[in-house]
Design a protein around this motif. Structure first.
Motif, short mmCIF file in Angstrom:
data_model
loop_
_atom_site.label_atom_id
_atom_site.label_comp_id
_atom_site.label_asym_id
_atom_site.label_seq_id
_atom_site.Cartn_x
_atom_site.Cartn_y
_atom_site.Cartn_z
N ASP A 402 0.88 -1.28 0.02
CA ASP A 402 0.19 0.03 0.05
C ASP A 402 0.75 1.34 0.13
O ASP A 402 0.36 2.54 -0.01
CB ASP A 402 -0.93 -0.05 1.34
CG ASP A 402 -2.03 -1.10 1.28
OD1 ASP A 402 -2.31 -1.36 0.02
OD2 ASP A 402 -2.57 -1.60 2.10
N LYS A 407 3.93 1.75 -4.98
CA LYS A 407 2.98 1.97 -6.16
C LYS A 407 3.64 2.82 -7.28
O LYS A 407 3.23 2.64 -8.43
CB LYS A 407 1.48 2.44 -5.68
CG LYS A 407 0.93 1.55 -4.65
CD LYS A 407 -0.38 1.99 -4.21
CE LYS A 407 -1.17 0.83 -3.55
NZ LYS A 407 -2.85 1.02 -3.56
N ARG A 411 3.74 1.71 -10.97
CA ARG A 411 2.54 2.27 -11.90
C ARG A 411 2.88 2.27 -13.26
O ARG A 411 1.98 2.16 -14.23
CB ARG A 411 2.12 3.56 -11.30
CG ARG A 411 0.77 3.60 -11.52
CD ARG A 411 0.50 5.06 -10.86
NE ARG A 411 0.17 5.06 -9.25
CZ ARG A 411 -0.60 4.34 -8.48
NH1 ARG A 411 -1.50 3.57 -9.07
NH2 ARG A 411 -0.33 4.37 -7.22
N ILE A 417 -0.15 -3.30 -10.67
CA ILE A 417 -0.89 -2.92 -9.36
C ILE A 417 -2.29 -3.54 -9.15
O ILE A 417 -2.63 -4.33 -8.28
CB ILE A 417 -1.03 -1.55 -9.07
CG1 ILE A 417 0.70 -1.04 -8.87
CG2 ILE A 417 -1.67 -1.29 -7.64
CD1 ILE A 417 1.49 -1.79 -7.54
#
Length: 473
Positions: A402, A407, A411, A417
Motif C-alpha cells: 500500500d 505503487k 505504476r 498493481i
C-alpha cells in the motif's frame, strides 16, 4: 540483472539425500529441538525486555540462492549489523545446485548454516524429519520479538503457507510456523499490448477465450508484422515446475484438486472426468497456440520469449514478466501489460503461488541471533527499502504493497498493481501438502507431455493416479 537468479524451480538430489538419512528421518520432530531439548523451545530462554543488541558479537551463517531478493538483502546487511552488532556470513549458490547444497547440509545434521532460503513447498520435505525450527514460539515471545515486527502486517495467506502440522494431507495454516514469507510470486497473465492492439484482442476472461486468443495470435501475428510470434508461453519441461504456475492456477480456478483427503488418506484426483477434460484442453491450447519446442520449456524460456516478442502472452509468475517489462530490459519492455487471467466457470480467481521464505536450522547453536536476523530480514524497514530501491517484489507485507512510493515505482507497468490487488487475497498454495509433492508433480508433468504428444488423456491420467496412489497411500 541475472534473470537466472529467480529460477526457483529445481530440487536436485533431494531423494538421494533423504534415502541416505533414514535414521535422521526416523527421529521425527524430536530432532527439531536443535540444542538437544526434547521439549520446549530455545525461544523460552529469551526473557526480559526486547533488545536488538542482545546477541552483539555473534556471527550468523546464511545460505542464500542467487536472486534479486538476495541482492537486496546483501546490499542492506550493514544496517542489520549496525542495529544488532551481529555479523552475517553468507554463501550464495545458483539455483542449479542451491537446493542440492541445502538438502545435503540439513540431512547431515552438521548445521553449517543457521538460516537459509527455502520455498514453502520445501517445508513439506524438510519439516517432517525435524530439520526446521518451529518459529511460532519465537514469534509469540515478546522478549524475543520486537513489537514493530508487526505479525498482523503480513498477508495472512502467506504466513499460513509456511505453517503446517507435518501431517500429510492436513491443510496449511495449522501447526508449527516452519518458515517466514520473504518474497513471493502470484501466477497471472502478461501480454504484449502491441500485438493485442494490432489484432483487436482483449485479455481473456475465460479459459476458452484464452485458448482461442493463443491460437489466433499464432495464426495471425506473423502476417501482422510479428514474425515468429506464437500465442502463449507456459512451462512444459518434465519437471514439477511445469505444474505449479499457470497450469495449477487454471486447474484450481476450475475447482479441481490434485488429491482428495479422507481420514488422513490421500487419493489422487487428477484423473476425475473434469480434470481429464481440463488437462486435455490445456494440452490442446499449447498445441494450438504454444511454442514448437514446448516440452523443453522452463520459466526462463517462457519469460525470454515474452521479452523477445516471440510470445504474445505469458501465463506464469508475475515476476517472470516483470523482469522483461521494466524499462530497457527487453525488446518488449514498455509493451507488456498484466491481467489476472481467466476466471473459472463460477468466477473463481483462485491462484497458485510460489513463496521464497526464510527458515532456521533446527540444529543451529545460534538461534537467538538467527531469530533477530529473520525478524530484520522480514521486517518493514528492510523490505520497504528492498521493494523501493531494489527489485524485491511482490511485497509480503500489506503496508509495503500500500506504500505510495512502491505503487509509484510499479505504476509504469500497465495493470501490475491492479492485477496484484485483484488476486492477492485469493492466492494460496493450491496443492495438498505431502512429502511426495516433488515426485508426484514431476510425474504429472510427464503425463501432460504424453497427452500433448497425442496419448489418450483419460488413459494417461488413470495410469498416473494409479502410480501415485501406491506412493502416497
Amino acid at each position: 540483472m541475472d534473470t537466472h537468479a529467480h529460477d526457483r524451480r529445481r530440487f536436485l538430489a533431494l531423494g538421494a539425500a533423504l534415502a541416505v538419512t533414514p535414521l535422521l528421518s526416523a527421529c521425527g520432530t524430536g530432532f527439531g529441538g536443535g540444542d538437544d531439548k526434547s521439549d520446549g523451545s530455545a525461544a523460552d530462554d529469551v526473557t526480559g525486555s526486547f533488545d536488538w543488541k542482545r546477541e552483539k558479537g555473534t556471527t550468523v551463517k546464511a545460505l542464500l540462492n542467487k536472486h534479486p531478493y538476495t541482492d537486496a538483502l546483501i546490499a542492506d546487511l550493514k544496517s542489520f549489523t549496525e542495529k544488532t552488532g551481529i555479523k552475517v556470513e553468507y554463501d550464495v549458490f545458483p539455483e542449479d545446485n542451491y537446493f542440492d547444497k541445502l538438502t545435503v547440509d540439513l540431512s547431515s545434521g552438521r548445521a553449517s548454516y543457521d538460516v537459509f532460503m527455502l520455498g514453502a513447498y520445501m517445508v513439506w520435505q524438510y519439516g517432517p524429519p525435524g530439520w526446521l525450527e518451529d518459529l511460532g514460539p519465537w514469534m509469540r515471545n515478546s522478549s524475543a520479538t520486537a513489537a514493530e515486527w508487526d505479525q498482523a502486517d503480513f498477508f495472512p495467506n502467506l504466513l499460513q503457507a509456511d505453517q503446517w502440522s507435518l501431517k500429510a494431507g492436513a491443510p496449511l495454516g495449522q501447526g508449527g510456523q516452519y518458515a517466514l514469507p520473504w518474497g513471493w510470486e502470484t501466477n497471472v497473465v502478461a501480454y504484449n499490448t502491441e500485438v493485442f492492439n494490432k489484432l483487436g484482442l482483449r485479455p481473456a476472461e475465460t479459459f476458452d477465450e484464452l485458448r482461442d486468443i493463443a491460437g489466433t495470435i499464432k495464426r495471425k501475428a506473423p502476417g501482422a508484422g510479428f514474425d515468429g510470434m506464437y500465442g502463449i508461453a507456459v512451462r512444459g519441461s518434465r519437471s514439477w515446475a511445469t505444474i505449479h504456475p499457470g497450469f495449477m492456477t487454471m486447474y484450481a480456478r476450475n475447482g479441481l484438486k490434485d488429491f482428495t483427503v479422507e481420514g488422513g488418506r490421500l487419493t489422487p484426483a487428477m484423473n476425475s472426468p473434469e480434470a481429464v477434460a481440463f488437462t486435455r484442453d490445456w494440452a490442446g491450447m499449447v498445441k494450438q497456440g504454444g511454442p514448437p519446442s514446448w516440452t523443453s520449456y522452463t520459466w526462463y524460456q517462457c519469460s525470454s520469449d515474452l521479452g523477445a516478442k516471440k510470445a504474445g502472452m505469458l501465463f506464469d509468475a508475475d515476476t517472470a514478466a516483470y523482469f522483461q517489462a521494466v524499462e530497457g530490459a527487453s525488446p518488449a519492455s514498455g509493451k507488456i501489460a498484466f491481467h489476472p487471467g481467466p476466471k473459472g466457470p463460477d468466477g473463481s480467481l483462485a491462484t497458485n503461488m510460489w513463496i521464497w521464505s526464510l527458515g532456521m536450522n533446527a540444529r543451529s547453536k545460534r538461534k537467538s541471533a538467527s531469530w533477530l536476523f529473520l525478524q530484520w530480514a522480514t521486517g518493514k524497514e528492510h523490505l520497504r527499502r528492498s521493494a523501493i530501491t531494489h527489485n524485491h517484489i511482490d511485497p509480503v507485507r500489506r503496508s509495503i504493497a500500500d506504500d505510495p512510493a512502491y505503487k509509484d515505482k510499479m505504476r509504469h507497468l500497465p495493470g501490475f498493481i491492479e492485477t496484484f490487488e485483484t488476486v492477492v487475497d485469493q492466492t494460496k498454495i493450491q496443492f495438498t501438502p505431502q512429502e511426495q509433492f516433488f515426485d508426484a508433480t514431476t510425474s504429472w508433468a510427464a503425463a501432460l507431455q504424453e497427452i500433448y504428444g497425442g496419448e489418450n488423456a483419460k488413459s494417461v491420467l488413470n495410469g498416473l493416479a494409479g502410480d501415485l496412489a501406491d506412493k502416497v497411500g
